[in-house]
Design an enzyme around this catalytic site. Structure first.
Site, mmCIF file in Angstrom:
data_model
loop_
_atom_site.group_PDB
_atom_site.id
_atom_site.type_symbol
_atom_site.label_atom_id
_atom_site.label_comp_id
_atom_site.label_asym_id
_atom_site.label_seq_id
_atom_site.Cartn_x
_atom_site.Cartn_y
_atom_site.Cartn_z
ATOM 1 N N HIS A 1 -1.861 -72.911 38.244
ATOM 2 C CA HIS A 1 -2.168 -71.926 39.267
ATOM 3 C C HIS A 1 -1.655 -72.371 40.631
ATOM 4 O O HIS A 1 -0.982 -71.637 41.351
ATOM 5 C CB HIS A 1 -3.685 -71.702 39.307
ATOM 6 C CG HIS A 1 -4.113 -70.739 40.377
ATOM 7 N ND1 HIS A 1 -4.522 -71.171 41.613
ATOM 8 C CD2 HIS A 1 -4.125 -69.389 40.401
ATOM 9 C CE1 HIS A 1 -4.801 -70.108 42.350
ATOM 10 N NE2 HIS A 1 -4.570 -69.013 41.636
ATOM 11 N N ARG B 1 1.374 -58.723 41.015
ATOM 12 C CA ARG B 1 0.120 -59.015 40.314
ATOM 13 C C ARG B 1 -1.008 -58.386 41.100
ATOM 14 O O ARG B 1 -1.170 -58.686 42.273
ATOM 15 C CB ARG B 1 -0.110 -60.524 40.236
ATOM 16 C CG ARG B 1 0.958 -61.297 39.498
ATOM 17 C CD ARG B 1 0.620 -62.785 39.606
ATOM 18 N NE ARG B 1 1.455 -63.595 38.739
ATOM 19 C CZ ARG B 1 2.561 -64.213 39.145
ATOM 20 N NH1 ARG B 1 2.964 -64.104 40.389
ATOM 21 N NH2 ARG B 1 3.258 -64.934 38.297
ATOM 22 N N ARG C 1 1.886 -54.556 37.944
ATOM 23 C CA ARG C 1 1.243 -54.875 36.670
ATOM 24 C C ARG C 1 -0.245 -54.557 36.733
ATOM 25 O O ARG C 1 -0.930 -54.941 37.693
ATOM 26 C CB ARG C 1 1.428 -56.351 36.339
ATOM 27 C CG ARG C 1 0.745 -56.752 35.048
ATOM 28 C CD ARG C 1 1.043 -58.172 34.668
ATOM 29 N NE ARG C 1 0.341 -59.117 35.528
ATOM 30 C CZ ARG C 1 0.499 -60.440 35.443
ATOM 31 N NH1 ARG C 1 1.339 -60.948 34.568
ATOM 32 N NH2 ARG C 1 -0.169 -61.239 36.238
ATOM 33 N N GLU D 1 5.397 -60.844 26.196
ATOM 34 C CA GLU D 1 4.941 -62.205 26.445
ATOM 35 C C GLU D 1 4.133 -62.767 25.276
ATOM 36 O O GLU D 1 3.587 -63.857 25.346
ATOM 37 C CB GLU D 1 4.133 -62.260 27.743
ATOM 38 C CG GLU D 1 2.995 -61.259 27.809
ATOM 39 C CD GLU D 1 2.339 -61.197 29.180
ATOM 40 O OE1 GLU D 1 2.466 -62.172 29.940
ATOM 41 O OE2 GLU D 1 1.704 -60.178 29.482
ATOM 42 N N CYS E 1 10.140 -62.096 34.540
ATOM 43 C CA CYS E 1 9.361 -62.340 35.748
ATOM 44 C C CYS E 1 8.533 -63.611 35.633
ATOM 45 O O CYS E 1 7.654 -63.858 36.425
ATOM 46 C CB CYS E 1 8.450 -61.156 36.063
ATOM 47 S SG CYS E 1 7.223 -60.902 34.790
#
Ligand code: ADP
Ligand code: MG
Ligand code: MG
Length: 879
Positions: A458, A564, A620, A749, A835
């Site tokens: 993160h 996001r 998204r 994904e 991405c």
């Protein structure tokens, strides 16, 4: 005929770099164009590979061939190994395809032994010559011991220091012939003490050991780390160059130097370099004495200098690039020992490329190709002051997760980071690891340092996104969060102590190292526009704030490839209603909470559309598991309880129920929209309403929002969620009397999505490869924990680099290629991008170009890198 493993310099040329290594290929090329090079031979990189295949042995066949070439070299030069009348002395030099610091150092003066030394001295009565011979001898013993037998340098340096102290002198050059003779004896004794054997006196044994040492050094830890950082495959191997010595330490009419045809720091076109008379090899760089600037060489060695200037012109003209050269003058005569394209700063690289185009030396494509995209990083972030950095000693090292330099006071929580920043302090946030809640604090900090987590942790992803510096995964840190302190390398850092971190190298320093702001020179823009001219791939950015989006536009992004939405929920005023939504027990309760968020979310999207000025924006739908947003502290729970009319106990129970054993594979992505379609409805409304509004404000823009559904694994779940999105969007558009167009697509994904991409493509306007998750799921490696064992994988040569940083083209790449090939035929309008973090990695971009993606999307500060890498890919592999 058996395989050829050895080449005379006269048998090779510059195109044989893979076989002869950079140094060998260029020594051959210089020989071919008639420059003065001592004539030796190169043992190929294939011999190195064979050495490893044969269990770290030089086999008899190769050894025999080497000896054959020793004989040829002896003949060409009219000297022999071990001869007492005409001894041959050589240097043994490693040389990989790409220049590789961290590998074996060079050995000079190989071939000396007691007899040869005595004979040389007997043949020349000049006392200065005697000194030269002993100086060469002690250097040889020292280098051989250090490099070949790995007897630490320090023992020899101690002996030299002791000798100097005994003789009351300050510099090596002040030691006399007899001092050096004594020193050579002491060195040999030290060798025997350390190794338990006599120093080898047979030149051929010396040579054999030295060659083995070069091959062995290919696999030393420093070399392995360097390779991983610089994309150099282990399979390449290194070549070995063996060549006759020329002696810069022969007398005062001799010397050695290094020079660049242009300034490697600025790119300015002028000869730069240093020369040291009566010196050998590394003395110039080692700083034993202060060398003279190259221009002064003109006075002392006019002929050699004039010839050297001529050689420089010939080499630039020949290679059409700035050259870095090593040379020696022996008795007034110039010898070239090395040339290569010189390493340079990013600024210099840009200027040199532009200048070479203007000088008619290269074409535009070559200019684009000659710049290492990764170097551009340094132009985009603040940097440590180079001089200050040089003096600093790193206390520890983590992963260079997001480039740039940061210096500030240590804080341990995001809240503190925010608070301290507000009162005007510069801080570095140090955490075990970060979570989405830390965003604000991360923004407030100059840099982020974490104990755990890899290149896609993160902290790393978010820091790169924000363009701030991050060093992640420094496991050497002993963290004591409770007492707000940590220890590293035996030093304790408390809250408020100064620390400096380098997000490029991963180095961690105590105290303050001053930083300087990044500057973007005019050459940068020129190269970027050349890149745009030649690339085929579009470059978008991953951005979820107007600030990041604007930055990315400035840096040339042609759209957002991934916005996001989850980060927005941590912003001011949102987290509370969002928690109410999470803790809702009925659809009505959830919708009530979502209604509070809708206008804020719409505002977010409007601002982002505005920043993008009509370029495509891909948004998204909510992706992470809900528990990441759940209230944690008692106050947070109490607040949600109050707002929802529930008890704190109720809230606690709900939060506990959200816990998952395997959250990365849990209730997230479009699974959230299957269980709570209301969330997708709210987000779709916000996306569409914002687009309609922005379109109205800018009639000349062509708004066409892209709604991206994450984590699809099965076409029916995609259809299910898509239906919700489309019905909502259509209703909004109809209600507004608008003609807005929009697209609905999905992330690829999960391997199953790639495997069934033909089915999925029928139901999607676009694919976007989320290669972080795709890598995680294809390998079955948790991206947050893989750092713990990846080092062992590197050591065991199971993996050469972090698949989260560099796309695994073999496996993950195969899935991507398959998805493109399955998807395009059933949906000719399908557009495809990437991405993941890999979207900003040059070698991964090259792969994306090859499999025919439409765009790559990366964090804002990587956009220029991606533009350049995309151009290089297009030039290298025209579609
Ligand atoms: P590096 O790759 O570390 O620069 P090199 O193999 O280029 O190592 O050798 C370092 C230095 O040793 C060179 O700069 C050169 O001055 C010296 N050197 C190497 N070979 C010879 C030689 N045959 N004669 C004289 N000096 C040499
Ligand atoms: Mg060199
Ligand atoms: Mg994902």
């Amino acid at each position: 005929m058996s395989h050829k493993y050895v080449y005379l310099f006269s048998e090779g040329n510059a195109t044989m770099r893979e076989l002869l290594g950079g140094k060998g290929a260029n020594l051959a090329e210089m020989t071919n164009i008639g420059l003065p090079v001592p004539q030796g031979f190169t043992i190929t990189t294939e011999a190195c590979t064979k050495y490893y295949e044969d269990g770290r042995k030089i086999n008899d066949e190769i050894m025999a061939e080497i000896m054959e070439y020793v004989a040829k070299m002896e003949q060409i030069n009219g000297k022999q190994f071990g001869s007492l009348t005409n001894p041959l002395l050589v240097s043994v030099r490693s040389g990989a395809r790409a220049s590789m610091p961290g590998m074996m150092d060079t050995i000079l003066n190989l071939g000396l032994n007691d007899e040869v030394v005595a004979a040389m001295i007997a043949g020349n009565p000049d006392p200065k010559f005697e000194r030269f011979v002993y100086d060469s001898y002690r250097r040889f013993i020292q280098m051989f011991s250090d490099v070949v037998m790995e007897v630490g340098k320090k023992y020899f340096e101690e002996l030299i220091d002791a000798m100097k102290a005994r003789k009351g002198v300050k510099f090596d050059v002040d030691l006399t012939a007899s001092d050096l003779k004594e020193l050579a004896e002491e060195f040999k004794a030290e060798y025997k003490k350390q190794i338990g054997e006599d120093f080898p006196s047979d030149p051929k044994t010396q040579l054999y050991e030295a060659i083995r040492a070069v091959f062995r050094s290919w696999d030393n830890p420093r070399a392995n780390v360097y390779r991983r950082d610089n994309d150099i495959p282990y399979s390449w191997g290194t070549a070995v160059n063996v060549m006759p010595m020329v002696f810069g330490n022969l007398n005062d009419n001799s010397g050695t130097g290094v020079a660049f045809t242009r300034d490697p720091a600025t790119g300015e076109k002028k000869l730069m370099g240093e020369f040291l008379f009566n010196a050998q090899g590394e003395d110039v760089v080692a700083g034993v004495r202060t060398p003279m600037p190259i221009a002064q060489m003109a006075d002392k060695f006019p002929e050699a200098y004039a010839e050297f200037v001529k050689v420089c012109d010939i080499l630039e003209e020949h290679y059409r690039d700035m050259q870095d050269m090593e040379f020696t003058v022996e008795n007034g005569k110039l010898y070239m020992l090395q040339c290569r394209s010189g390493k340079r700063t990013a600024q210099a690289a840009l200027k040199i490329a532009c200048d070479l185009v203007d000088e008619g030396m290269i074409d535009e494509q070559k200019a684009v190709e000659m710049i290492d995209p990764r170097n551009l990083d340094t132009l985009l972030h603040p940097q440590f002051d180079a001089a200050a950095l040089k003096k600093a000693q790193a206390l520890g090292k983590g992963l260079g997760a997001s480039p740039g330099a940061a210096c500030g006071k240590v804080v341990f929580t995001a809240e503190d980071a925010k608070e301290w920043k507000e009162r005007g302090e510069k801080v570095v946030l140090v955490r075990l690891e970060t979570s989405p809640e830390d965003i604000e604090g991360m923004k407030a900090a100059q840099g982020i340092l974490t104990v755990r987590g890899g290149m896609t942790s993160h902290a790393a992803v978010v820091a790169r996104g924000m363009g701030s510096c991050c060093v992640s995964g420094c496991g050497e840190i002993n963290m004591d969060e409770a007492n707000k302190q940590f220890t590293l390398a035996g030093k304790t850092f408390k809250e408020g102590d100064f620390i400096s971190i380098d997000g490029t190298t991963g180095n961690i320093y105590e105290g303050i190292i001053p930083t300087v702001d990044a500057t973007i020179s005019g050459y940068f823009g020129r190269i970027m526009s050349l890149a745009d001219k030649y690339r085929v791939l579009k470059v978008r950015t991953n951005a979820d704030t107007p600030r990041d989006a604007k930055k990315a536009r400035e840096l040339g992004a042609e759209g957002i490839g991934l916005c996001r939405t989850e980060h927005m929920f941590f912003g001011e005023g949102r987290i509370v209603p969002f928690r109410e939504m999470i803790c809702a027990s009925t659809v009505e309760e959830r919708e009530a909470a979502l209604a509070k968020i809708l206008p804020m979310q719409q505002g977010d999207f409007e601002a982002i559309y505005e920043a993008l000025e009509g370029y495509p924006v891909n948004i998204r739908l909510l992706d992470p598991p809900l528990h990441e947003f759940a209230p944690k502290t008692d106050e947070e729970m109490a607040e949600v309880a109050k707002n929802t009319g529930k008890t704190v106990a109720d809230i606690k129970a709900i939060v506990t129920a959200l816990h998952e054993t395997n959250p990365m594979m849990g209730h997230r992505g479009l699974r959230l929209a299957v269980t709570y379609p209301e969330i997708a409805v709210m987000q779709t409304k916000a996306i569409i309403r914002a687009a309609i509004k922005v379109q109205a404000a800018h009639p000349d823009w062509n708004m066409k929002p892209e709604i991206m559904i994450p984590l699809t694994s099965e076409v029916k779940e995609l259809q299910y969620v898509k239906k919700v999105v489309v019905e909502t969007a259509e209703a909004e558009i109809k209600a507004a009397g608008s003609e807005l167009k929009y697209e609905v697509g999905t992330m690829i994904e999960i391997p199953r999505a790639a495997l069934t991409a033909d089915e999925i493509a029928k139901n999607a306007d676009f694919f976007c490869f989320g290669t972080n998750d795709l890598t995680q799921m294809t390998y079955g490696f948790s991206r947050d924990d893989a750092g713990k064992f990846l080092n062992a994988y590197y050591d065991a040569k199971i993996l050469e680099n972090d698949p989260f940083a560099r796309l695994d083209q073999v496996g993950v790449g195969k899935l991507m290629k398959m998805a493109v090939e399955l998807g395009r035929p059933v949906n000719p309008n399908l557009h495809v991008g990437i991405c993941g973090e890999h979207g900003g990695d040059p070698s991964s971009i090259e792969f994306c170009n090859r499999i025919g993606l439409d765009y790559v999307s990366c964090s804002p500060f990587r956009v220029p890198i991606a533009r350049l890498a995309a151009a290089q890919a297009a030039i290298k592999f025209p579609r």
